[in-house]
Scaffold this motif. Structure first.
Motif, mmCIF file in Angstrom:
data_model
loop_
_atom_site.group_PDB
_atom_site.id
_atom_site.type_symbol
_atom_site.label_atom_id
_atom_site.label_comp_id
_atom_site.label_asym_id
_atom_site.label_seq_id
_atom_site.Cartn_x
_atom_site.Cartn_y
_atom_site.Cartn_z
ATOM 1 N N ILE A 185 44.641 -5.852 -50.579
ATOM 2 C CA ILE A 185 43.187 -5.630 -51.514
ATOM 3 C C ILE A 185 43.104 -7.121 -52.122
ATOM 4 O O ILE A 185 42.050 -7.459 -51.989
ATOM 5 C CB ILE A 185 43.435 -4.577 -52.557
ATOM 6 C CG1 ILE A 185 43.640 -3.128 -51.719
ATOM 7 C CG2 ILE A 185 42.176 -4.540 -53.603
ATOM 8 C CD1 ILE A 185 44.110 -1.991 -52.428
ATOM 9 N N ASN A 186 44.017 -7.484 -52.755
ATOM 10 C CA ASN A 186 43.988 -8.784 -53.598
ATOM 11 C C ASN A 186 45.352 -9.341 -53.780
ATOM 12 O O ASN A 186 46.208 -8.503 -53.911
ATOM 13 C CB ASN A 186 43.031 -8.677 -54.611
ATOM 14 C CG ASN A 186 43.477 -7.961 -55.764
ATOM 15 O OD1 ASN A 186 43.457 -6.729 -55.546
ATOM 16 N ND2 ASN A 186 44.260 -8.498 -56.701
ATOM 17 N N TRP A 187 45.462 -10.545 -54.039
ATOM 18 C CA TRP A 187 46.690 -11.508 -54.405
ATOM 19 C C TRP A 187 46.374 -11.630 -55.855
ATOM 20 O O TRP A 187 45.329 -12.098 -56.242
ATOM 21 C CB TRP A 187 47.012 -12.467 -53.685
ATOM 22 C CG TRP A 187 47.294 -12.436 -52.325
ATOM 23 C CD1 TRP A 187 46.324 -12.437 -51.348
ATOM 24 C CD2 TRP A 187 48.545 -12.439 -51.675
ATOM 25 N NE1 TRP A 187 47.129 -12.366 -50.222
ATOM 26 C CE2 TRP A 187 48.674 -12.113 -50.263
ATOM 27 C CE3 TRP A 187 49.755 -12.443 -52.270
ATOM 28 C CZ2 TRP A 187 49.904 -12.086 -49.579
ATOM 29 C CZ3 TRP A 187 51.102 -12.216 -51.610
ATOM 30 C CH2 TRP A 187 50.866 -12.052 -50.058
ATOM 31 N N LEU A 188 47.738 -11.191 -56.523
ATOM 32 C CA LEU A 188 47.558 -11.272 -58.179
ATOM 33 C C LEU A 188 48.300 -12.833 -58.609
ATOM 34 O O LEU A 188 48.103 -12.837 -59.740
ATOM 35 C CB LEU A 188 48.403 -10.079 -58.614
ATOM 36 C CG LEU A 188 47.664 -8.917 -58.455
ATOM 37 C CD1 LEU A 188 48.235 -7.626 -59.194
ATOM 38 C CD2 LEU A 188 46.016 -8.710 -59.075
ATOM 39 N N VAL A 189 48.979 -13.336 -57.483
ATOM 40 C CA VAL A 189 49.733 -14.635 -57.723
ATOM 41 C C VAL A 189 49.206 -15.509 -56.572
ATOM 42 O O VAL A 189 49.202 -15.029 -55.465
ATOM 43 C CB VAL A 189 51.191 -14.467 -57.362
ATOM 44 C CG1 VAL A 189 51.942 -15.758 -57.582
ATOM 45 C CG2 VAL A 189 51.855 -13.426 -58.647
ATOM 46 N N SER A 190 48.611 -16.997 -57.060
ATOM 47 C CA SER A 190 48.280 -17.804 -56.144
ATOM 48 C C SER A 190 49.296 -18.521 -55.495
ATOM 49 O O SER A 190 50.598 -18.644 -55.984
ATOM 50 C CB SER A 190 47.169 -18.631 -56.820
ATOM 51 O OG SER A 190 46.329 -17.740 -57.307
ATOM 52 N N GLU A 191 48.797 -19.317 -54.352
ATOM 53 C CA GLU A 191 50.262 -20.368 -53.958
ATOM 54 C C GLU A 191 50.504 -21.313 -54.892
ATOM 55 O O GLU A 191 49.674 -21.685 -55.578
ATOM 56 C CB GLU A 191 49.529 -20.992 -52.614
ATOM 57 C CG GLU A 191 49.213 -20.076 -51.458
ATOM 58 C CD GLU A 191 48.811 -20.747 -50.162
ATOM 59 O OE1 GLU A 191 48.378 -22.142 -50.399
ATOM 60 O OE2 GLU A 191 48.878 -20.387 -49.030
ATOM 61 N N GLY A 192 51.636 -21.427 -54.924
ATOM 62 C CA GLY A 192 52.278 -22.438 -56.024
ATOM 63 C C GLY A 192 52.616 -21.776 -57.204
ATOM 64 O O GLY A 192 53.054 -22.654 -58.174
ATOM 65 N N ALA A 193 52.461 -20.706 -57.542
ATOM 66 C CA ALA A 193 52.639 -19.890 -58.925
ATOM 67 C C ALA A 193 53.987 -19.358 -58.816
ATOM 68 O O ALA A 193 54.560 -18.874 -57.747
ATOM 69 C CB ALA A 193 51.632 -18.880 -59.045
ATOM 70 N N HIS A 214 47.942 -14.132 -44.970
ATOM 71 C CA HIS A 214 46.726 -13.261 -44.947
ATOM 72 C C HIS A 214 46.142 -12.980 -46.110
ATOM 73 O O HIS A 214 46.658 -12.619 -47.413
ATOM 74 C CB HIS A 214 47.437 -11.784 -44.464
ATOM 75 C CG HIS A 214 48.067 -11.676 -42.902
ATOM 76 N ND1 HIS A 214 47.298 -11.809 -41.877
ATOM 77 C CD2 HIS A 214 49.224 -11.707 -42.770
ATOM 78 C CE1 HIS A 214 47.927 -11.743 -40.923
ATOM 79 N NE2 HIS A 214 49.236 -11.855 -41.310
ATOM 80 N N LYS A 215 44.728 -13.039 -46.088
ATOM 81 C CA LYS A 215 44.114 -13.097 -47.355
ATOM 82 C C LYS A 215 43.483 -11.516 -47.445
ATOM 83 O O LYS A 215 43.572 -10.745 -46.800
ATOM 84 C CB LYS A 215 42.879 -14.027 -47.001
ATOM 85 C CG LYS A 215 43.162 -15.417 -46.842
ATOM 86 C CD LYS A 215 41.826 -16.249 -46.713
ATOM 87 C CE LYS A 215 42.269 -17.858 -46.507
ATOM 88 N NZ LYS A 215 41.156 -18.524 -46.313
ATOM 89 N N ALA A 216 42.675 -11.319 -48.491
ATOM 90 C CA ALA A 216 42.237 -10.314 -48.952
ATOM 91 C C ALA A 216 41.248 -9.523 -47.884
ATOM 92 O O ALA A 216 40.678 -10.380 -47.152
ATOM 93 C CB ALA A 216 41.259 -10.253 -50.300
ATOM 94 N N LYS A 217 41.393 -8.155 -47.733
ATOM 95 C CA LYS A 217 40.674 -7.394 -46.668
ATOM 96 C C LYS A 217 41.271 -7.502 -45.306
ATOM 97 O O LYS A 217 40.698 -6.977 -44.351
ATOM 98 C CB LYS A 217 39.130 -7.797 -46.675
ATOM 99 C CG LYS A 217 38.570 -7.563 -48.099
ATOM 100 C CD LYS A 217 37.121 -7.487 -47.766
ATOM 101 C CE LYS A 217 36.235 -7.375 -49.238
ATOM 102 N NZ LYS A 217 34.927 -7.512 -49.296
ATOM 103 N N ASP A 218 42.316 -8.529 -45.038
ATOM 104 C CA ASP A 218 43.043 -8.472 -43.644
ATOM 105 C C ASP A 218 43.869 -7.187 -43.620
ATOM 106 O O ASP A 218 44.558 -6.746 -44.548
ATOM 107 C CB ASP A 218 44.142 -9.697 -43.747
ATOM 108 C CG ASP A 218 43.097 -10.838 -43.653
ATOM 109 O OD1 ASP A 218 41.982 -10.922 -43.542
ATOM 110 O OD2 ASP A 218 43.912 -11.989 -43.779
#
Length: 438
Positions: A24-32, A65-69
């Motif tokens: 659905i969505n990531w709540l943490v971004s790359e590098g966080a 994998h991104k959102a909706k994958d």
């Protein structure tokens, strides 16, 4: 000096029968950076929305994998850098270095707000349409249970990623009494069609509040029209053989079995035979899956004394003879008239018939009884002059004729199946055995 290693984050298994999940969505971004137990992404399955906690403390290096994958269970979705030194993993990060996704910040802000003084109930005076109309399987399932149409869902404010509607948003909306249930949408797109804001003179007169059943019927019908693309096919049947046979034997039938012989058990019998011939009409839709039902349970739309409609169900109609069908139909009709239908009497329908001819209608365009995929309306049986073929040529004769109209869900029932099925029902009516014994 601390050392680090990497951890492969894989799509978790959400249940015994679940083989894949939708991010659905990531709540943490790359590098966080994050701590063990922090929610780092949300995953939807066909049964439930899930929040996935971090299995370790560390930093999110790569998102595959991104959102909706849609990702199979067990496949790698991200790589985490794990710090063996807990101090390294939990170290404070400067604001300038923070890369936590805005969704996570919003969730934290909402949590802090909820911990404080209670806020006023949300205002639903306007009915703006959300730009994000992606609804998770869980949201759709709850909407089905509550008889909420997709149009109404689109009006509910969403607090998820990119305005996505969350389960908490839907329950909050239900708690407020569904203020958008009958409101008109306000489109954001300047090129989109807008429903004109007209002021109607609704007149004066007696005001009658909808009772609970009428409200449920209204919700169910609106939901069905918004969920299933309805198509209606029509055929005409010569009912003369059936009408003549019933008129000849109804008295003997009642004397022998103690049951009135109406047309309904004859209709149910023929429809059950046609369903066996075309089993794909006896189905329901679950997301991207079609469930072909094993049992043939025929629902029969029946009017209650209040004027409301209800659908008692003849269970396993294909396994019963005419006597059993008549007994079953008469018992259900009597219960309906006396408001004594039990919960089990109206459950499990797989295909519904509506005898609109009872009210004098020539034909009807019925609305599908969800979650079924088709419904058959039977019009009034009317005598008229027809051209028939005989051994000596064409002749004009008085025949008992009836229109049949089948509304079907075009998501799963195409014109060939819908047309063939309703034609087969008409054939069984026309080919009724006039030499049949009671």
């Amino acid at each position: 000096m601390s050392t680090t290693n990497t951890f492969s984050l894989k799509m978790p298994k959400m249940g015994e029968s679940i083989t894949e999940g939708t991010i659905i969505n990531w709540l943490v971004s790359e590098g966080a950076y994050f701590e063990e137990g922090d929610i780092i992404l949300e995953v939807a399955t066909d049964k439930v929305d899930n929040e996935v906690p971090a299995p370790v403390s560390g930093k999110l290096i790569t998102i595959h994998h991104k959102a909706k994958d849609v990702v199979p269970v067990g496949q790698e979705i991200a790589v985490i850098e794990v710090a063996e030194d807990a101090e390294q993993a939990l170290k404070p990060v400067k604001k300038s270095e923070t890369k936590v996704a805005p969704e996570a910040q919003k969730l934290k802000k909402d949590a802090n707000k909820a911990a404080g003084a209670p806020s006023a109930a949300p205002s639903f005076k306007t009915a703006a349409v959300n730009a994000n109309t992606f609804f998770s399987p869980l949201i759709i399932e709850i909407a089905k249970q509550q008889h909420i149409s997709f149009e109404e869902l689109a009006r509910i404010p969403g607090t998820g990623h990119e305005g996505r509607l969350r389960k908490s948003d839907l329950f909050k909306y239900l708690d407020t009494g569904r203020p958008y249930q009958f409101s008109q949408a306000v489109a954001h797109d300047p090129t989109a069609y807008r429903i004109p804001q007209l002021t109607f003179d609704k007149g004066k007169g007696k005001i009658v509040e909808m009772d609970r059943m009428r409200q449920m019927i209204a919700d169910h019908m609106v939901y069905s029209k918004h969920t299933a693309p309805h198509v209606t096919a029509y055929v005409e049947a010569d009912m003369t053989n059936m009408v003549n046979w019933r008129n000849k034997h109804k008295k003997a039938f009642e004397e022998k079995y103690g049951e009135r012989l109406t047309f309904t058990p004859l209709f149910v019998e023929a429809v059950a035979k046609a369903v066996k011939d075309f089993p794909n009409i006896n189905a329901s839709v679950d997301g991207n899956k079609i469930i072909i039902k094993d049992a043939i349970n025929i629902g029969m739309a029946t009017a209650l004394p209040s004027g409301n409609l209800i659908v008692p169900v003849v269970k396993n109609a294909d396994t019963k003879d005419l006597r059993a069908l008549a007994t079953n139909v008469n018992a259900l009709a009597a219960k309906a008239r006396d408001n004594k239908l039990a919960a089990d009497d109206i459950k499990g329908s797989t295909f519904t018939i509506s005898n609109v001819g009872t009210f004098g209608s020539v034909m009807g365009t019925p609305i599908i009884n969800q979650p079924e995929v088709a419904i058959l309306a039977l019009g009034i049986i009317k005598k008229r002059a027809e051209v028939i073929e005989t051994e000596t040529g064409d002749e004009i004769a008085i025949r008992s004729m009836m229109y049949l109209s089948l509304s079907f869900d075009h998501r799963v029932v195409d014109g060939y199946l819908g047309g063939s099925f309703v034609r087969r029902v008409a054939d069984y009516f026309e080919q009724f055995d006039v030499n049949r014994n009671v």
